[in-house]
Motif scaffolding. Sequence first.
Motif, mmCIF file in Angstrom:
data_model
loop_
_atom_site.group_PDB
_atom_site.id
_atom_site.type_symbol
_atom_site.label_atom_id
_atom_site.label_comp_id
_atom_site.label_asym_id
_atom_site.label_seq_id
_atom_site.Cartn_x
_atom_site.Cartn_y
_atom_site.Cartn_z
ATOM 1 N N LYS A 80 19.976 65.482 18.688
ATOM 2 C CA LYS A 80 21.228 65.426 19.433
ATOM 3 C C LYS A 80 21.026 66.143 20.758
ATOM 4 N N VAL A 81 21.430 65.493 21.834
ATOM 5 C CA VAL A 81 21.159 66.002 23.172
ATOM 6 C C VAL A 81 22.426 66.578 23.785
ATOM 7 N N SER A 82 22.308 67.824 24.349
ATOM 8 C CA SER A 82 23.360 68.413 25.177
ATOM 9 C C SER A 82 22.715 68.865 26.467
ATOM 10 N N ALA A 83 23.513 69.127 27.472
ATOM 11 C CA ALA A 83 22.966 69.503 28.770
ATOM 12 C C ALA A 83 22.146 70.783 28.680
ATOM 13 N N ASP A 84 22.637 71.804 27.972
ATOM 14 C CA ASP A 84 21.940 73.088 27.880
ATOM 15 C C ASP A 84 20.630 72.954 27.116
ATOM 16 N N ALA A 85 20.661 72.262 25.975
ATOM 17 C CA ALA A 85 19.461 72.143 25.150
ATOM 18 C C ALA A 85 18.368 71.383 25.872
ATOM 19 N N LEU A 86 18.774 70.319 26.575
ATOM 20 C CA LEU A 86 17.754 69.520 27.241
ATOM 21 C C LEU A 86 17.141 70.249 28.421
ATOM 22 N N LYS A 87 17.965 71.077 29.125
ATOM 23 C CA LYS A 87 17.440 71.849 30.241
ATOM 24 C C LYS A 87 16.417 72.866 29.754
ATOM 25 N N ALA A 88 16.716 73.487 28.600
ATOM 26 C CA ALA A 88 15.815 74.515 28.081
ATOM 27 C C ALA A 88 14.480 73.941 27.629
ATOM 28 N N SER A 89 14.513 72.725 27.143
ATOM 29 C CA SER A 89 13.285 72.155 26.577
ATOM 30 C C SER A 89 12.585 71.180 27.496
ATOM 31 N N SER A 90 13.222 70.841 28.620
ATOM 32 C CA SER A 90 12.654 69.795 29.459
ATOM 33 C C SER A 90 11.298 70.164 30.009
ATOM 34 N N SER A 91 11.136 71.464 30.404
ATOM 35 C CA SER A 91 9.861 71.894 30.962
ATOM 36 C C SER A 91 8.740 71.800 29.948
ATOM 37 N N LYS A 92 9.018 72.247 28.710
ATOM 38 C CA LYS A 92 7.997 72.211 27.649
ATOM 39 C C LYS A 92 7.619 70.781 27.289
ATOM 40 N N GLU A 93 8.635 69.926 27.217
ATOM 41 C CA GLU A 93 8.363 68.530 26.859
ATOM 42 C C GLU A 93 7.505 67.849 27.910
ATOM 43 N N LYS A 94 7.773 68.229 29.148
ATOM 44 C CA LYS A 94 7.026 67.592 30.224
ATOM 45 C C LYS A 94 5.544 67.946 30.163
ATOM 46 N N GLN A 95 5.247 69.224 29.776
ATOM 47 C CA GLN A 95 3.863 69.660 29.695
ATOM 48 C C GLN A 95 3.107 68.978 28.555
ATOM 49 N N THR A 96 3.783 68.801 27.428
ATOM 50 C CA THR A 96 3.098 68.277 26.247
ATOM 51 C C THR A 96 3.050 66.755 26.187
ATOM 52 N N SER A 97 4.009 66.096 26.850
ATOM 53 C CA SER A 97 4.119 64.642 26.683
ATOM 54 C C SER A 97 2.929 63.893 27.257
ATOM 55 N N ASP A 98 2.475 64.333 28.441
ATOM 56 C CA ASP A 98 1.359 63.633 29.064
ATOM 57 C C ASP A 98 0.104 63.704 28.210
ATOM 58 N N THR A 99 -0.180 64.927 27.689
ATOM 59 C CA THR A 99 -1.375 65.114 26.859
ATOM 60 C C THR A 99 -1.299 64.274 25.602
ATOM 61 N N SER A 100 -0.147 64.315 24.965
ATOM 62 C CA SER A 100 0.015 63.561 23.709
ATOM 63 C C SER A 100 -0.110 62.070 23.940
ATOM 64 N N ASN A 101 0.550 61.580 24.992
ATOM 65 C CA ASN A 101 0.481 60.153 25.295
ATOM 66 C C ASN A 101 -0.947 59.722 25.593
ATOM 67 N N SER B 21 34.375 60.901 22.743
ATOM 68 C CA SER B 21 34.321 60.849 21.272
ATOM 69 C C SER B 21 32.915 60.566 20.748
ATOM 70 N N ASN B 22 31.965 60.309 21.624
ATOM 71 C CA ASN B 22 30.604 59.961 21.213
ATOM 72 C C ASN B 22 29.632 61.122 21.420
ATOM 73 N N ASN B 23 28.475 61.002 20.757
ATOM 74 C CA ASN B 23 27.381 61.950 20.944
ATOM 75 C C ASN B 23 26.209 61.236 21.588
ATOM 76 N N LEU B 24 25.356 62.002 22.269
ATOM 77 C CA LEU B 24 24.156 61.453 22.868
ATOM 78 C C LEU B 24 22.958 61.875 22.031
ATOM 79 N N TYR B 25 22.178 60.878 21.585
ATOM 80 C CA TYR B 25 21.014 61.155 20.745
ATOM 81 C C TYR B 25 19.747 60.694 21.453
ATOM 82 N N LYS B 26 18.703 61.478 21.261
ATOM 83 C CA LYS B 26 17.374 61.125 21.761
ATOM 84 C C LYS B 26 16.535 60.753 20.533
#
Length: 797
Positions: A262-283, A178-183
Amino acid sequence: MSDYLDPNNEELLKDFFAEAYQQVDTIEQNLLVLENDPSNRDAIDEIFRAAHTLKGGAATVQMDELAEFTHVVEDVLDDVRSGKVEINSERVDLLLSALDIIKSMLSSREQGDVYSEDISSVVDALKAMKGEPAEEKQEGKKKKKEDKKNTEDKEEQVTGLAVTEEELRELLDAVPRSNNLYKVDISFDPDNVMNSVGGIQGFAMLKALGSVLKTEPEFEKLYEDEFFPVVTYYVSSPLSVEEFKGKAVLPSDVALSIDVVKVSADALKASSSKEKQTSDTSNKEKTESAEKEVYSKTEQEPEEKETEETIESINNQIAKTVERKQTPTKKSAAVESILRVDSRRIDALLNLVSESVINKATFNQISVQFSESFTQFQTLQSLMTDKLRTFIDDVIEISRSPDVISMSDKQLKRMLSEKYAELFTMFDPVESEFKDILSKYRETTQQLNRITGEMQEAVMRIRMVPISQIFSRFPRLVRDLSRSLEKNINLIIEGQDTELDKSVIEDLLDPLIHCVRNSVDHGIETPTERKKIGKSPEGTIVLRAKNEGNLIVIEIIDDGKGIDVDAVRKRAIDRGLIHPNKVLSQVEAFNLIFEPGFSTAKKVTNVSGRGVGLDVVKKQIEKLNGSISVWSEKGAGTHFTIKLPLTLAIIQGLMVEVGKERYAIPVTSVIDCHRIKPDEIRFIDGYEVFDVRDDVVSLLRLNRLFKIDTDEQRDYLFVVIVGNEDKKMGIIVDSIIGEEDVVIKPLKDHFVNSPGIAGANITGEGTVSLIIDVPQLLELGLKREREARKKRETSII
């Protein structure tokens, strides 16, 4: 861990306030040490550590005003620790004033309010002490923050590190259907003084919307007082996306922006690679930016010295804003209810409880053995009854037999003895078993007496706390009073480790404050006066505690001018307390200062002169079943002595009987006991008195006071002399039973106002005995004496 961050958790708040007041006391004590020894590194480290802990705790329970102000204080203390700021009396004044504000903030929060007084002058003074410019005005600060927020909203936000597929699977498995997962990504202002606790505040805000499953960085790192530009939270919540975004508001002005996905398995898989590339630089960019800010701040050198005019100006600002507190802050009941106990005492009590459990098992076994023995006894009793019936039948039959006539008595006796010999030994096994059980019962009872006695002592030791809990507050009190009265006073504290029942300590603070204030104001002279009479310019006050048997003795000694007996006598005559022709002894004159409203001060100040003080002290000490006395020598000083029982929970009582009622008189108030004949009682002015070793003691019959029917025409009467060397009274009772341990139970409702009764006790027989309030009986006796004196004076006129 997450429950600990709930600011509405009552247990959390109780622990926080207890810890906060402890840290405040630590800071205050070490500041006074630092004033006398500015190079004391241990004191500096203790102060900084306590301030840092207090700031972190305040941020944890979302007391932002306290956390932010403490952070400013902590910055100053950090410069003191690093040697950039030197400590002197003026700066200690400033830090103590800041500490008073912290106390006020804590007090307001305890009462459910938020401290709203203007503290800008104190903050400016602290920053000036550190060498920084005064704080910006709130409007300009808010505008700058909004501009920065709008600018950074347009830039690409750092969204944190992406989770792996395995971590994602674990997160989704932990989310109910009954719950949603949010990032949730929250970015924080690197320029804000509270930026290091922003991650914790964000956690507390999101916890109210659901369950926080994971944070990036890890939750433990958020507690390390380190700034993170962006913190990512994974939250399980039953709210819809719109509801969650509507309620996910910025936790405080520390945060710049908040992003919810809002996080789902499909959405996070599609964006995980892009987020990984940009997060280090931004941080990296954010971190470098923050490091530049920190570096630019460290480049600024604080002012090496402040002029005397600047310091004076700062202190004037503080004086206008903060009311200097001259008495120790009282803590709330919630905080005072917490008792810190040495774990070894708890272990000792647990060991005794274990022994009592074993003892209980032994009693249960004895009970079973008694039951079995009684069953065996009943069986043998039934057999014996049958045997006796058979014996009677045999006797009747034998008496009718002709052979019996020829038998001698000896032969007849031998015949019956042989046939019924078992009657004589039938109960021997039961008797032997019963003796063994009884011996074991007595041994177990003795063991129980030992265990309960030791357990009583162990529980009393748990309730015992060092008197340093209140003694530690007096250095600040004496310091502030001596500065306001322009006196030099050295406070010496002895016996801080002396232990006293917690209930006694809680009611002892006010009487000690009055006595110490009396010594500071009335006792110690000004430096000029002391020099004129050949004394050291610095006066001395000794605050000492020690044990004497079952009593604790507290002494307040000063080397001041002492009590002027002539001034006391004159004041007493003016107030009508004594007759102008009465000759006063020194002790009688000293005791007059305990009369209500009595004061020899020539002017009323904020310290004394209103006639409120020592009479309150005496009443409060007597409520604690204690006594107070004073001795003084003119020109040499004054010595107050307070004697108190170690505990008020269990006392030794002298049990007496009046009619069918029993009463307990505290042994500490009993002087001696007498058995007298009725004709030994004399009458003076219609009142009964009794001669005791060249002294005349007034008598009070308890049966008349409490309206108990009893026979007063006895051959002998028992008199219990109670009071002290100054005031004595004889209580007439029917009989004296003896001493017993009395467990005091407070009386409630309409029993509270019963004159002469301090409480109740349940005796071993299960009956209730009342405990006599000796000070009230003495007051009653004095009242009767005053009434008799008025009658005599009226008759003379």
